[in-house]
Motif scaffolding. Structure first.
Motif, mmCIF file in Angstrom:
data_model
loop_
_atom_site.group_PDB
_atom_site.id
_atom_site.type_symbol
_atom_site.label_atom_id
_atom_site.label_comp_id
_atom_site.label_asym_id
_atom_site.label_seq_id
_atom_site.Cartn_x
_atom_site.Cartn_y
_atom_site.Cartn_z
ATOM 1 N N ARG A 1 28.085 38.566 40.097
ATOM 2 C CA ARG A 1 28.497 38.509 38.697
ATOM 3 C C ARG A 1 30.000 38.723 38.621
ATOM 4 O O ARG A 1 30.590 39.355 39.506
ATOM 5 C CB ARG A 1 27.777 39.542 37.830
ATOM 6 N N ALA A 2 30.593 38.237 37.582
ATOM 7 C CA ALA A 2 32.021 38.453 37.368
ATOM 8 C C ALA A 2 32.205 39.673 36.479
ATOM 9 O O ALA A 2 31.524 39.809 35.456
ATOM 10 C CB ALA A 2 32.642 37.224 36.717
ATOM 11 N N PRO A 3 33.089 40.595 36.860
ATOM 12 C CA PRO A 3 33.354 41.746 35.993
ATOM 13 C C PRO A 3 33.827 41.272 34.620
ATOM 14 O O PRO A 3 34.570 40.307 34.502
ATOM 15 C CB PRO A 3 34.463 42.493 36.739
ATOM 16 N N GLN B 1 33.287 49.659 39.081
ATOM 17 C CA GLN B 1 33.019 48.460 38.287
ATOM 18 C C GLN B 1 33.833 47.250 38.753
ATOM 19 O O GLN B 1 33.679 46.161 38.208
ATOM 20 C CB GLN B 1 33.352 48.706 36.817
ATOM 21 N N ALA B 2 34.685 47.445 39.728
ATOM 22 C CA ALA B 2 35.598 46.364 40.108
ATOM 23 C C ALA B 2 35.555 46.058 41.594
ATOM 24 O O ALA B 2 36.575 45.801 42.212
ATOM 25 C CB ALA B 2 37.017 46.728 39.690
ATOM 26 N N ALA B 3 34.379 46.121 42.202
ATOM 27 C CA ALA B 3 34.258 45.805 43.621
ATOM 28 C C ALA B 3 34.670 44.356 43.859
ATOM 29 O O ALA B 3 34.234 43.453 43.144
ATOM 30 C CB ALA B 3 32.829 46.035 44.091
ATOM 31 N N ALA B 4 35.476 44.140 44.894
ATOM 32 C CA ALA B 4 36.003 42.798 45.162
ATOM 33 C C ALA B 4 34.897 41.808 45.504
ATOM 34 O O ALA B 4 35.033 40.609 45.237
ATOM 35 C CB ALA B 4 37.021 42.870 46.297
ATOM 36 N N TRP B 5 33.804 42.285 46.068
ATOM 37 C CA TRP B 5 32.754 41.380 46.521
ATOM 38 C C TRP B 5 31.826 40.915 45.402
ATOM 39 O O TRP B 5 30.894 40.134 45.639
ATOM 40 C CB TRP B 5 31.937 42.018 47.640
ATOM 41 N N LEU B 6 32.011 41.358 44.178
ATOM 42 C CA LEU B 6 31.142 40.918 43.085
ATOM 43 C C LEU B 6 31.220 39.412 42.854
ATOM 44 O O LEU B 6 30.281 38.795 42.357
ATOM 45 C CB LEU B 6 31.498 41.661 41.797
#
Length: 249
Positions: A80-82, A104-109
């Protein structure tokens, strides 16, 4: 006939003596009987095999995931995109449900991933009636394209605005996990089924593209062998536990 020749014949005609009888087994003395402390230590050592089983399952998950990476990559999609809305909803969620908001801002999302399992629980609002608002905390397990395991937590909320029901979905947690952690958070069999489905779906997707991953025959053969061994082992273990439960007291 001489006296000497009579003696062996007379001896042969006599019935043989019965063999010596073994002494009956003696009950253990009080000194030899197992003590309650020894019994406790014995059963604790046996139950420690549970940790060995968990370690074995973690190793199985790691090998199975490695075997199907090409097929998983063929059907993986970004998690999902933050959203800016996530940050705005954080304070409200903490007040309404007491939910602790983490990463809430993991790069791998935004990286391609395969969903392997999920779990959820209802949230009780701190204020307002249950008919006015509510929420569900969802934790989902994903496998990234490089084989890393991650969990994503979201809260799906709803509230009544007049006669209209308004809902929202907020990201509250995202982190990498180990295979051992997966076993504590999710059902082992459910994850195995998801890996099996990923292998079939990925292979089908590649076939439709007129592509084929390298060493598919060898990798799939090893995969099915492991799954079969796990299935047989789990059935045998279940049968043993069932028999133990059926044993009369």
């Amino acid at each position: 006939m001489s006296e000497e020749s009579k003696q062996p014949q007379e001896a042969a005609s006599q019935p043989s003596a019965p063999p010596p009888q073994a002494a009956p087994a003696q009950a253990p003395s009080e000194e030899e009987a197992i003590t309650p402390e020894q019994a406790k230590e014995f059963f604790l050592s046996v139950l420690d095999y549970g940790q060995e089983e968990a370690d074995a399952k973690a190793g199985i998950l790691e090998e199975l995931m490695d075997l199907i990476l090409p097929e998983a990559s063929a059907i993986a999609r970004p998690i999902r995109a933050p959203s800016p809305e996530d940050a705005k909803a954080v304070e409200k969620l903490e007040k309404q449900f007491g939910v602790a908001v983490r990463e809430q801002a993991a790069a791998w999302l935004n990286e391609p991933a395969i969903r392997l399992a999920g779990a959820s629980r209802m949230l009780e609002p701190r204020t307002g009636g249950a008919t006015e608002s509510g929420g569900v905390l969802r934790r989902e397990l994903f496998m990234l394209g490089d084989g890393r395991l991650v969990t994503v937590e979201t809260v799906n909320t709803w509230f009544m605005e007049g006669e209209k029901r308004v809902s929202g979905d907020t990201l509250v947690g995202a982190r990498e996990v180990s295979a051992a952690e997966v076993l504590r958070l999710f059902d082992f069999v459910a994850v195995l089924k998801a890996l099996l489905e990923t292998l079939f779906d990925g292979a089908s997707a590649l076939k439709n593209r007129n592509e084929q991953a390298l060493a598919i025959v060898e990798r799939s053969g090893r995969f099915f062998t492991i799954i079969a061994q796990v299935a047989v082992g789990m059935k045998e273990n279940a049968d043993r536990l069932r028999r133990a439960g059926d044993t009369p007291a």
